[in-house]
Design a protein around this motif. Structure first.
Motif, PDB file in Angstrom:
ATOM      1  N   GLY A  81      24.641  32.495  33.607  1.00  0.00           N
ATOM      2  CA  GLY A  81      23.372  32.276  34.290  1.00  0.00           C
ATOM      3  C   GLY A  81      22.309  33.195  33.742  1.00  0.00           C
ATOM      4  N   LEU A  82      21.114  32.671  33.506  1.00  0.00           N
ATOM      5  CA  LEU A  82      20.050  33.454  32.881  1.00  0.00           C
ATOM      6  C   LEU A  82      18.925  33.798  33.849  1.00  0.00           C
ATOM      7  CD1 LEU A  82      19.764  31.585  29.445  1.00  0.00           C
ATOM      8  CD2 LEU A  82      20.990  33.706  29.973  1.00  0.00           C
ATOM      9  N   HIS A  83      19.076  33.418  35.114  1.00  0.00           N
ATOM     10  CA  HIS A  83      17.989  33.653  36.061  1.00  0.00           C
ATOM     11  C   HIS A  83      18.518  34.316  37.325  1.00  0.00           C
ATOM     12  CE1 HIS A  83      16.949  30.107  33.588  1.00  0.00           C
ATOM     13  NE2 HIS A  83      15.767  30.697  33.530  1.00  0.00           N
ATOM     14  N   TRP A  84      17.854  35.413  37.697  1.00  0.00           N
ATOM     15  CA  TRP A  84      18.192  36.061  38.960  1.00  0.00           C
ATOM     16  C   TRP A  84      17.807  35.144  40.123  1.00  0.00           C
ATOM     17  CZ3 TRP A  84      14.004  37.989  42.201  1.00  0.00           C
ATOM     18  CH2 TRP A  84      14.467  38.542  43.409  1.00  0.00           C
ATOM     19  N   VAL A  85      18.727  35.014  41.084  1.00  0.00           N
ATOM     20  CA  VAL A  85      18.475  34.194  42.272  1.00  0.00           C
ATOM     21  C   VAL A  85      18.498  35.101  43.489  1.00  0.00           C
ATOM     22  CG1 VAL A  85      19.195  32.219  43.640  1.00  0.00           C
ATOM     23  CG2 VAL A  85      19.581  32.213  41.173  1.00  0.00           C
ATOM     24  N   GLY A  86      17.381  35.173  44.180  1.00  0.00           N
ATOM     25  CA  GLY A  86      17.275  36.026  45.360  1.00  0.00           C
ATOM     26  C   GLY A  86      17.425  35.290  46.676  1.00  0.00           C
ATOM     27  N   ASP A  87      17.323  33.951  46.647  1.00  0.00           N
ATOM     28  CA  ASP A  87      17.473  33.161  47.867  1.00  0.00           C
ATOM     29  C   ASP A  87      18.965  32.970  48.151  1.00  0.00           C
ATOM     30  OD1 ASP A  87      14.762  33.003  47.864  1.00  0.00           O
ATOM     31  OD2 ASP A  87      14.645  30.825  47.955  1.00  0.00           O
ATOM     32  N   LEU A  88      19.452  33.563  49.225  1.00  0.00           N
ATOM     33  CA  LEU A  88      20.886  33.592  49.507  1.00  0.00           C
ATOM     34  C   LEU A  88      21.184  33.120  50.927  1.00  0.00           C
ATOM     35  CD1 LEU A  88      21.730  37.110  47.994  1.00  0.00           C
ATOM     36  CD2 LEU A  88      21.910  34.882  46.853  1.00  0.00           C
ATOM     37  N   THR A  89      22.415  32.661  51.117  1.00  0.00           N
ATOM     38  CA  THR A  89      22.954  32.297  52.421  1.00  0.00           C
ATOM     39  C   THR A  89      24.377  32.836  52.499  1.00  0.00           C
ATOM     40  OG1 THR A  89      21.655  30.245  52.526  1.00  0.00           O
ATOM     41  CG2 THR A  89      23.599  30.381  53.935  1.00  0.00           C
ATOM     42  N   PHE A  90      24.733  33.441  53.616  1.00  0.00           N
ATOM     43  CA  PHE A  90      26.129  33.843  53.777  1.00  0.00           C
ATOM     44  C   PHE A  90      26.616  33.464  55.165  1.00  0.00           C
ATOM     45  CE2 PHE A  90      24.087  37.612  55.565  1.00  0.00           C
ATOM     46  CZ  PHE A  90      24.959  38.030  56.569  1.00  0.00           C
ATOM     47  N   GLU A  91      27.919  33.296  55.286  1.00  0.00           N
ATOM     48  CA  GLU A  91      28.530  32.971  56.567  1.00  0.00           C
ATOM     49  C   GLU A  91      29.857  33.685  56.673  1.00  0.00           C
ATOM     50  OE1 GLU A  91      28.757  28.751  56.607  1.00  0.00           O
ATOM     51  OE2 GLU A  91      30.154  28.610  54.937  1.00  0.00           O
ATOM     52  N   THR A  92      30.248  33.965  57.903  1.00  0.00           N
ATOM     53  CA  THR A  92      31.488  34.695  58.132  1.00  0.00           C
ATOM     54  C   THR A  92      31.965  34.477  59.556  1.00  0.00           C
ATOM     55  OG1 THR A  92      32.550  36.863  57.910  1.00  0.00           O
ATOM     56  CG2 THR A  92      30.358  36.821  58.884  1.00  0.00           C
ATOM     57  N   ALA A  93      33.257  34.679  59.751  1.00  0.00           N
ATOM     58  CA  ALA A  93      33.824  34.703  61.101  1.00  0.00           C
ATOM     59  C   ALA A  93      33.832  36.160  61.557  1.00  0.00           C
ATOM     60  CB  ALA A  93      35.234  34.135  61.088  1.00  0.00           C
ATOM     61  N   LEU A  94      33.130  36.448  62.644  1.00  0.00           N
ATOM     62  CA  LEU A  94      32.999  37.815  63.146  1.00  0.00           C
ATOM     63  C   LEU A  94      33.508  37.877  64.581  1.00  0.00           C
ATOM     64  CD1 LEU A  94      31.944  40.683  62.516  1.00  0.00           C
ATOM     65  CD2 LEU A  94      29.779  39.990  63.590  1.00  0.00           C
TER      66      LEU A  94
ATOM     67  N   LEU B 220      29.586  33.532  50.402  1.00  0.00           N
ATOM     68  CA  LEU B 220      28.214  33.780  49.953  1.00  0.00           C
ATOM     69  C   LEU B 220      27.782  32.652  49.023  1.00  0.00           C
ATOM     70  CD1 LEU B 220      25.678  35.574  49.601  1.00  0.00           C
ATOM     71  CD2 LEU B 220      26.925  36.807  47.809  1.00  0.00           C
ATOM     72  N   TYR B 221      26.550  32.179  49.221  1.00  0.00           N
ATOM     73  CA  TYR B 221      25.990  31.092  48.426  1.00  0.00           C
ATOM     74  C   TYR B 221      24.612  31.496  47.913  1.00  0.00           C
ATOM     75  CZ  TYR B 221      29.450  28.416  51.116  1.00  0.00           C
ATOM     76  OH  TYR B 221      30.603  27.970  51.717  1.00  0.00           O
ATOM     77  N   ARG B 222      24.267  30.942  46.765  1.00  0.00           N
ATOM     78  CA  ARG B 222      22.886  31.106  46.280  1.00  0.00           C
ATOM     79  C   ARG B 222      22.211  29.738  46.327  1.00  0.00           C
ATOM     80  NH1 ARG B 222      21.750  27.903  41.480  1.00  0.00           N
ATOM     81  NH2 ARG B 222      23.610  27.854  40.186  1.00  0.00           N
ATOM     82  N   ASP B 223      20.887  29.762  46.413  1.00  0.00           N
ATOM     83  CA  ASP B 223      20.113  28.538  46.534  1.00  0.00           C
ATOM     84  C   ASP B 223      19.964  27.854  45.171  1.00  0.00           C
ATOM     85  OD1 ASP B 223      18.513  26.571  47.738  1.00  0.00           O
ATOM     86  OD2 ASP B 223      16.668  27.679  47.342  1.00  0.00           O
TER      87      ASP B 223
END
Length: 596
Positions: free
Chosen positions: A320-333, A465-468
């Protein structure tokens, strides 16, 4: 009917008990055959009418819409972490003897070599079969983010499938991976935000803690989730405790009045480290706080053709050549009954976007923290919402920072705040540069996701963790990245891998933006697989043979699809590839889905 048949006439003149009814039965049988034939003909006609006007099935030939839709591909389960993923194989259909023989796992980044000789499921599978509504746009206009089928303007006999991102009578701008539009030169560009239902379909996996690589575990390679305190150089021992095994990662903590943080470090093993691990070398000395930028890596594009299998790095395996700052994460807490607060945090461009949940009342509060508190578009510095999260419960929580909007889900239900949590980073009072930031005191974009708990015990599992989606600002004959001519991929990747260089690098300011003007009844589509999509960004430089229809030839020089070339809206994947083992032609039910 029988009177035209000699045998039928003779049968009618015989009055024996055995065949006295034959003059009646024979016409009835023929009538039954006729009805059957007529029914089949009617069914065929209805099917043709259905295909022409209502819906039609298509096969996806290439990977321009991956991972949403698959073209020709290999379907793999990583040999180390067992995560299922797909890599492209369309290169095999270009008339060469090239064969795809390897691909890279998006979760643990292991290069997987295919067993083509003895593994039937490593064959090349055809693309997804999808159903397309040809009636949808007869009753409503196409909507932004729809997946559409259309006739390619350069050759109206050829169908394309892409995602609609630009609408008529607007100027569309692609900048730093996002889509902006305006309808007049007198107004500023505004970011186009995806609706809630589109956030996850357009997300790309970065890490899943339920799929841990066996070789990294055996070599004691550090976990990507680490306990952290501001200014810490090593993980504190009185904070989160990490346990990793074949079932995945479990993190536990007993927190006092001070929040205890667990942060994600994008600490990926290199191919050289993987080679040493295979030789039995321990990785225990690797810095647990080592990290690099999260990028627009596509597993589908990591295919390795046969001639390059022995290369350490092939051009098809770009990380990957581009930084991605838009993120989504999910977890069981899960929290104990005496826990008082849970904090979710995503960092983008050095700004901390935070959701704080009061575990006594369930109230969730959103805030933006830079050098000082920043405001949302509404002018408010905080936004609140009621949730059903309480201390002593286990909940599935998802937090997202995508398209300059914060979102929260609890058990897959989106939480409605006082108003949508829109923000404009260009309005922040603190100095804002849209690039990754890093300091020794706080890693910021080098550890962009954090979870904290205060006042009790907590258990965290199933972290994902996911990126947009990242749209590349390139058109015509430009290289498929955001940087100007002369910048080599190796220099870009070297910068992305070294957080200490982020603040000083001038390369961030050199990233380009591109814009397109759309007129009446003109639509702008792009592929979800941005680096390998032949879409409206690049049509302006097509070299087409002369065609009889001058308008079609002219449209190919434009960056749009005219309304009369729209075919319909993609609805569902009704038949992905089948499995060859354990039973041939086993349906792949898991990948049958609605297209979002």
């Amino acid at each position: 009917m029988a009177k035209n048949s000699p045998s039928g006439t003779r049968a009618a003149n015989r009055k024996t008990d055995a065949d006295s009814t034959s003059p009646v039965q024979r016409p009835a049988a023929l009538a039954g055959y006729r009805e059957t034939v007529e029914s089949i003909c009617v069914a065929i006609i209805l099917a043709l009418l259905f295909r022409s006007f209502v819906a039609e099935a298509f096969i996806i030939p290439t990977g321009s819409m991956a991972p949403t839709l698959m073209g020709a591909h290999k379907d793999l389960s990583c040999e180390e972490c067992d995560y299922n993923f797909r890599v492209g194989a369309s290169v095999e259909n270009k008339g060469s003897s090239t064969r795809v023989v390897a691909g890279r796992c998006p979760n643990c980044r292991k290069r997987n070599v295919l067993r083509l000789a003895d593994e039937a499921n490593h064959a090349t599978f055809n693309g997804d079969r999808i159903l397309v509504s040809k009636f949808a746009y007869a009753i409503q206009d196409p909507q932004r983010w729809d997946v559409i089928v259309f006739k390619y303007p350069g050759n109206p006999k050829q169908n394309y499938i892409k995602r609609l991102v630009g609408l008529p009578n607007e100027t569309l701008r692609i900048w730093h991976g996002d889509v902006y539009t305006r309808t007049s030169e007198d107004e500023p560009f505004r970011i186009m935000r995806k609706p809630d239902r589109k956030v996850m379909p357009l997300a790309h996996l970065v890490y899943n803690s339920s799929y841990l690589a066996e070789d990294l575990l055996a070599a004691n390679y550090p976990s990507r989730l680490q306990p952290w305190d501001r200014g810490a150089e090593v993980p504190p021992e009185d904070s989160w405790q990490i346990q990793r095994d074949a079932l995945g990662l479990t993190a536990t903590v007993t927190a006092g009045d001070t929040p205890r943080w667990l942060r994600y470090f994008h600490n990926l093993p290199s191919d050289e480290q993987r080679r040493l691990i295979a030789e039995g070398v321990s990785m225990q000395s690797v810095d647990p706080y080592r990290s690099e930028a999260i990028t627009d890596f596509y597993a589908y594009d990591s295919y390795v053709p046969q001639p390059l299998i022995n290369n350490q790095h092939s051009p098809w395996e770009s990380s990957g050549l581009h930084w991605v700052g838009d993120l989504t994460f999910e977890t069981a807490l899960q929290t104990s009954a005496d826990a008082s607060e849970a904090i979710l945090e995503i960092v983008e461009a050095g700004i901390r976007y935070r959701c704080t949940i009061d575990l006594a009342s369930g109230q969730a509060t959103l805030a933006i923290l830079g050098e000082q508190a920043e405001a949302f578009e509404s002018g408010a510095e905080t936004l609140t919402a009621a949730t059903e999260i309480r201390a002593g419960q286990a909940r599935q929580i998802r937090f997202s920072n995508v398209d300059s909007q914060l979102r929260l889900w609890v058990d897959d239900d989106v939480i409605a705040f006082e108003q949508p949590a829109y923000y404009d980073p260009s309005s922040f009072q603190a100095a804002h540069n849209d690039r990754p930031h890093y300091t020794k005191d706080h890693p910021l974009d080098a550890a962009p996701v954090g979870v904290a708990v205060r006042g009790g015990e907590a258990v965290l599992r199933d972290f994902r963790l996911y990126r947009d989606q990242y749209y590349i600002a390139a058109k015509s004959n430009q290289k498929m990245h955001d940087y100007p001519w002369g910048v080599e991929a190796s220099a870009i990747m070297g910068l992305l891998d070294e957080p200490s260089q982020w603040d000083e690098a001038a390369l961030w300011e050199r990233r380009r933006a591109i814009a397109f003007e759309l007129g009446e009844d003109q639509f702008f589509p792009m592929g979800d697989n941005s680096p390998e999509s032949k879409d409206a960004r690049s049509w302006g430089n097509d070299r087409l043979p002369p065609v009889p229809d001058e308008d079609a030839y002219k449209f190919a020089r434009y960056h749009h699809v005219p309304r009369d070339l729209l075919v319909g809206k993609a609805l569902l994947v009704f038949w992905p590839h089948h499995w060859n083992r354990p039973i041939p032609f086993t349906p792949n039910f898991k990948r049958m889905k609605l297209i979002r």
